[in-house]
Scaffold this active site. Structure first.
Site, PDB file in Angstrom:
ATOM      1  N   ASP A 174      -9.787  -4.905   6.684  1.00  0.00           N
ATOM      2  CA  ASP A 174     -10.210  -5.617   7.815  1.00  0.00           C
ATOM      3  C   ASP A 174     -11.032  -4.717   8.977  1.00  0.00           C
ATOM      4  OD1 ASP A 174     -10.695  -7.918   8.915  1.00  0.00           O
ATOM      5  OD2 ASP A 174      -8.896  -8.206   9.913  1.00  0.00           O
TER       6      ASP A 174
HETATM    7 MG   LIG Z   1      -6.470  -6.948  14.163  1.00  0.00          MG
END
Ligand SMILES: [Mg+2]
Ligand SMILES: Nc1ncnc2c1ncn2[C@@H]1O[C@H](COP(=O)(O)OP(=O)(O)O)[C@@H](O)[C@H]1O
Length: 238
Positions: A174
Protein backbone atom coordinates in the site's frame (compact mmCIF):
# COMPACT_ATOMS: atom_id res chain seq x y z
CA UNK A 1 15.45 -5.08 18.97
CA UNK A 2 14.63 -7.74 21.53
CA UNK A 3 11.08 -9.03 21.15
CA UNK A 4 9.20 -11.04 23.75
CA UNK A 5 5.84 -12.77 23.58
CA UNK A 6 3.46 -13.30 26.46
CA UNK A 7 -0.02 -14.59 27.08
CA UNK A 8 -2.62 -13.11 29.37
CA UNK A 9 -5.98 -14.89 29.37
CA UNK A 10 -7.19 -14.69 25.77
CA UNK A 11 -4.62 -12.02 24.86
CA UNK A 12 -1.36 -12.67 23.03
CA UNK A 13 1.18 -9.91 23.13
CA UNK A 14 4.44 -9.46 21.27
CA UNK A 15 6.50 -6.51 22.43
CA UNK A 16 9.83 -4.78 22.30
CA UNK A 17 11.47 -5.54 25.62
CA UNK A 18 13.27 -2.21 25.91
CA UNK A 19 10.28 0.02 25.07
CA UNK A 20 8.35 -1.46 27.97
CA UNK A 21 11.19 -1.97 30.45
CA UNK A 22 9.92 0.72 32.85
CA UNK A 23 6.55 -1.05 32.92
CA UNK A 24 8.08 -4.21 34.35
CA UNK A 25 8.49 -2.49 37.71
CA UNK A 26 4.98 -1.11 38.03
CA UNK A 27 2.62 -3.26 35.97
CA UNK A 28 3.43 -5.94 33.46
CA UNK A 29 2.74 -5.31 29.79
CA UNK A 30 -0.79 -6.53 29.19
CA UNK A 31 -4.12 -5.99 27.52
CA UNK A 32 -4.36 -2.51 29.07
CA UNK A 33 -1.74 -1.31 26.58
CA UNK A 34 -4.27 -1.68 23.76
CA UNK A 35 -7.31 -0.34 25.59
CA UNK A 36 -8.20 3.22 24.47
CA UNK A 37 -10.28 3.63 27.64
CA UNK A 38 -7.22 2.98 29.80
CA UNK A 39 -5.35 5.82 28.12
CA UNK A 40 -8.37 8.13 28.18
CA UNK A 41 -8.79 7.59 31.92
CA UNK A 42 -5.12 8.46 32.37
CA UNK A 43 -5.69 11.55 30.21
CA UNK A 44 -2.88 10.41 27.96
CA UNK A 45 -4.69 10.62 24.65
CA UNK A 46 -3.36 13.68 22.85
CA UNK A 47 -5.15 13.29 19.55
CA UNK A 48 -6.05 10.99 16.75
CA UNK A 49 -4.36 10.26 13.49
CA UNK A 50 -5.84 11.60 10.28
CA UNK A 51 -7.63 9.09 8.07
CA UNK A 52 -10.01 6.51 9.44
CA UNK A 53 -9.76 8.26 12.79
CA UNK A 54 -9.28 5.07 14.76
CA UNK A 55 -5.61 5.56 15.60
CA UNK A 56 -4.84 7.41 18.81
CA UNK A 57 -1.79 9.40 19.82
CA UNK A 58 -0.71 8.61 23.36
CA UNK A 59 1.54 10.70 25.56
CA UNK A 60 4.23 8.60 27.25
CA UNK A 61 6.28 11.50 28.58
CA UNK A 62 9.60 11.02 26.80
CA UNK A 63 7.86 9.89 23.61
CA UNK A 64 4.45 9.53 22.06
CA UNK A 65 2.88 6.34 20.84
CA UNK A 66 0.41 5.59 18.09
CA UNK A 67 -2.21 2.96 18.99
CA UNK A 68 -3.76 1.57 15.83
CA UNK A 69 -6.53 -1.04 15.80
CA UNK A 70 -6.79 -3.28 12.75
CA UNK A 71 -9.92 -2.56 10.74
CA UNK A 72 -11.17 -3.91 7.46
CA UNK A 73 -12.14 -1.57 4.66
CA UNK A 74 -14.46 -2.02 1.71
CA UNK A 75 -16.76 -4.99 1.22
CA UNK A 76 -15.14 -7.23 3.83
CA UNK A 77 -16.08 -4.66 6.49
CA UNK A 78 -19.72 -5.63 6.00
CA UNK A 79 -18.92 -9.13 7.26
CA UNK A 80 -16.97 -7.97 10.28
CA UNK A 81 -15.10 -4.73 10.65
CA UNK A 82 -12.63 -5.80 13.31
CA UNK A 83 -12.51 -9.59 13.28
CA UNK A 84 -10.09 -11.78 11.38
CA UNK A 85 -9.81 -15.54 11.07
CA UNK A 86 -7.55 -17.09 13.71
CA UNK A 87 -4.71 -19.17 12.23
CA UNK A 88 -2.28 -18.92 15.11
CA UNK A 89 -0.55 -15.98 16.78
CA UNK A 90 2.31 -15.73 14.28
CA UNK A 91 -0.14 -15.44 11.41
CA UNK A 92 -2.06 -12.51 12.84
CA UNK A 93 -1.78 -9.15 11.10
CA UNK A 94 -0.39 -7.57 14.27
CA UNK A 95 2.39 -10.10 14.98
CA UNK A 96 3.43 -10.06 11.34
CA UNK A 97 3.52 -6.29 11.11
CA UNK A 98 5.42 -5.98 14.38
CA UNK A 99 8.06 -8.52 13.37
CA UNK A 100 8.48 -6.99 9.93
CA UNK A 101 8.72 -3.43 11.29
CA UNK A 102 11.28 -4.60 13.86
CA UNK A 103 13.38 -6.26 11.14
CA UNK A 104 13.32 -3.06 9.06
CA UNK A 105 14.11 -0.97 12.14
CA UNK A 106 17.08 -3.21 12.93
CA UNK A 107 18.43 -2.58 9.44
CA UNK A 108 18.46 1.14 10.16
CA UNK A 109 15.65 1.92 7.74
CA UNK A 110 13.41 4.93 8.51
CA UNK A 111 10.42 3.24 10.15
CA UNK A 112 8.75 4.02 13.47
CA UNK A 113 10.11 1.95 16.33
CA UNK A 114 7.53 -0.78 17.00
CA UNK A 115 6.42 -1.11 20.63
CA UNK A 116 3.85 -3.90 20.88
CA UNK A 117 1.31 -6.00 19.01
CA UNK A 118 -1.81 -7.14 20.86
CA UNK A 119 -4.14 -9.90 19.74
CA UNK A 120 -7.38 -10.84 21.46
CA UNK A 121 -8.46 -14.31 20.52
CA UNK A 122 -12.20 -14.89 20.24
CA UNK A 123 -12.55 -18.56 19.36
CA UNK A 124 -12.11 -18.89 15.59
CA UNK A 125 -11.42 -15.19 15.13
CA UNK A 126 -9.36 -12.39 16.64
CA UNK A 127 -9.10 -8.65 17.02
CA UNK A 128 -5.77 -6.88 17.06
CA UNK A 129 -3.92 -3.61 17.54
CA UNK A 130 -0.40 -2.29 17.06
CA UNK A 131 1.57 0.33 18.95
CA UNK A 132 4.48 2.23 17.38
CA UNK A 133 6.50 5.23 18.48
CA UNK A 134 5.06 8.39 16.95
CA UNK A 135 7.25 10.27 14.52
CA UNK A 136 7.06 13.71 16.07
CA UNK A 137 5.90 16.55 13.90
CA UNK A 138 5.55 14.30 10.88
CA UNK A 139 3.03 15.08 8.15
CA UNK A 140 1.90 12.90 5.31
CA UNK A 141 3.59 13.40 1.94
CA UNK A 142 0.00 13.67 0.65
CA UNK A 143 -0.51 16.94 2.57
CA UNK A 144 2.81 18.34 1.41
CA UNK A 145 1.90 17.54 -2.20
CA UNK A 146 -1.57 19.11 -1.91
CA UNK A 147 -0.24 22.34 -0.48
CA UNK A 148 2.61 22.43 -3.00
CA UNK A 149 5.35 22.40 -0.35
CA UNK A 150 7.16 19.27 -1.52
CA UNK A 151 10.19 20.56 -3.41
CA UNK A 152 12.35 18.58 -5.82
CA UNK A 153 15.05 17.79 -3.24
CA UNK A 154 12.48 16.38 -0.83
CA UNK A 155 10.87 14.25 -3.54
CA UNK A 156 14.27 12.90 -4.55
CA UNK A 157 14.87 11.88 -0.94
CA UNK A 158 11.50 10.10 -1.01
CA UNK A 159 12.62 8.20 -4.12
CA UNK A 160 15.95 7.29 -2.50
CA UNK A 161 14.13 6.06 0.58
CA UNK A 162 11.84 3.81 -1.46
CA UNK A 163 14.86 2.36 -3.27
CA UNK A 164 16.52 1.57 0.08
CA UNK A 165 13.44 -0.38 1.15
CA UNK A 166 13.28 -2.15 -2.20
CA UNK A 167 16.97 -3.05 -1.93
CA UNK A 168 16.08 -4.70 1.38
CA UNK A 169 13.32 -6.64 -0.35
CA UNK A 170 10.30 -4.87 1.13
CA UNK A 171 7.17 -5.24 -0.96
CA UNK A 172 4.95 -2.44 0.39
CA UNK A 173 1.50 -3.40 -0.85
CA UNK A 174 0.00 0.00 0.00
CA UNK A 175 2.71 2.42 -1.07
CA UNK A 176 0.75 5.67 -1.16
CA UNK A 177 1.39 9.30 -0.25
CA UNK A 178 -0.37 8.88 3.10
CA UNK A 179 1.96 6.09 4.18
CA UNK A 180 5.03 8.25 3.61
CA UNK A 181 5.54 10.73 6.42
CA UNK A 182 7.82 13.76 6.34
CA UNK A 183 9.32 14.89 9.66
CA UNK A 184 10.18 18.43 10.73
CA UNK A 185 13.71 18.01 9.34
CA UNK A 186 12.14 17.19 5.95
CA UNK A 187 13.28 13.57 6.19
CA UNK A 188 10.95 10.86 4.81
CA UNK A 189 9.69 7.83 6.77
CA UNK A 190 7.70 4.82 5.66
CA UNK A 191 4.80 3.43 7.73
CA UNK A 192 1.90 0.96 7.59
CA UNK A 193 3.37 -2.50 6.90
CA UNK A 194 0.10 -4.39 7.24
CA UNK A 195 0.20 -7.33 4.77
CA UNK A 196 3.67 -6.32 3.52
CA UNK A 197 6.56 -8.77 3.26
CA UNK A 198 10.18 -9.27 2.38
CA UNK A 199 10.71 -11.06 -0.91
CA UNK A 200 13.18 -11.67 -3.70
CA UNK A 201 13.31 -9.17 -6.57
CA UNK A 202 10.46 -9.49 -9.06
CA UNK A 203 7.79 -7.39 -10.72
CA UNK A 204 6.44 -6.12 -7.40
CA UNK A 205 8.82 -3.15 -7.27
CA UNK A 206 7.14 -1.79 -10.40
CA UNK A 207 3.68 -2.45 -8.92
CA UNK A 208 4.67 -0.52 -5.79
CA UNK A 209 5.79 2.45 -7.89
CA UNK A 210 2.63 2.34 -10.01
CA UNK A 211 0.56 2.40 -6.85
CA UNK A 212 2.53 5.43 -5.66
CA UNK A 213 2.12 7.20 -9.00
CA UNK A 214 -1.69 6.89 -8.77
CA UNK A 215 -1.59 8.26 -5.26
CA UNK A 216 0.69 11.18 -6.15
CA UNK A 217 -1.65 12.03 -9.06
CA UNK A 218 -4.50 12.29 -6.56
CA UNK A 219 -2.74 14.82 -4.35
CA UNK A 220 -0.36 16.74 -6.58
CA UNK A 221 -1.40 19.19 -9.28
CA UNK A 222 2.09 18.67 -10.75
CA UNK A 223 2.14 14.89 -10.70
CA UNK A 224 4.52 14.37 -13.61
CA UNK A 225 7.19 16.64 -12.16
CA UNK A 226 6.78 15.06 -8.73
CA UNK A 227 7.13 11.51 -10.08
CA UNK A 228 10.08 12.62 -12.16
CA UNK A 229 11.92 13.78 -9.02
CA UNK A 230 10.94 10.65 -7.08
CA UNK A 231 12.20 8.44 -9.94
CA UNK A 232 15.48 10.34 -10.14
CA UNK A 233 16.11 9.67 -6.43
CA UNK A 234 14.99 6.07 -6.80
CA UNK A 235 17.28 5.36 -9.74
CA UNK A 236 20.23 6.94 -7.99
CA UNK A 237 19.81 4.72 -4.92
CA UNK A 238 18.79 1.42 -6.52
MG1 LIG B 1 -2.00 3.94 6.09
N1 LIG C 1 4.51 6.12 13.93
C1 LIG C 1 3.69 7.07 13.49
N2 LIG C 1 4.01 8.38 13.69
C2 LIG C 1 3.16 9.36 13.30
N3 LIG C 1 1.98 9.15 12.71
C3 LIG C 1 1.60 7.87 12.48
C4 LIG C 1 2.44 6.77 12.85
N4 LIG C 1 1.80 5.62 12.53
C5 LIG C 1 0.62 5.99 11.99
N5 LIG C 1 0.50 7.34 11.95
C6 LIG C 1 -0.64 8.10 11.44
O1 LIG C 1 -1.79 7.27 11.52
C7 LIG C 1 -2.34 7.06 10.22
C8 LIG C 1 -2.85 5.64 10.10
O2 LIG C 1 -1.81 4.72 10.31
P1 LIG C 1 -1.46 3.60 9.25
O3 LIG C 1 -0.37 2.80 9.85
O4 LIG C 1 -1.19 4.21 7.93
O5 LIG C 1 -2.78 2.71 9.23
P2 LIG C 1 -4.06 2.63 8.24
O6 LIG C 1 -3.72 3.36 6.98
O7 LIG C 1 -4.23 1.17 8.03
O8 LIG C 1 -5.16 3.28 9.03
C9 LIG C 1 -1.22 7.39 9.26
O9 LIG C 1 -1.68 7.82 8.02
C10 LIG C 1 -0.48 8.49 9.99
O10 LIG C 1 -1.10 9.74 9.79
Amino acid sequence: MRLAALRQQNWLILHDVDSLSDEAHSHQPGAWLFDPEHWRRQQRVTGQAPGRGESLFIDRGAEQWVLRPYRRGGLAAQVSEKRYLWLGAERTRAFRELRLTAALFDQGLPVPRPVAAGVRRLGASYEAALITVRIEGARALASRLSEGSADEALLERVGEMIARFHNSGLDHVDLNARNILIDDQDAPWLIDFDRCRLRAAGSWQTSNLERLTRSVAKFSPACDAAMCAISAGYDRAS
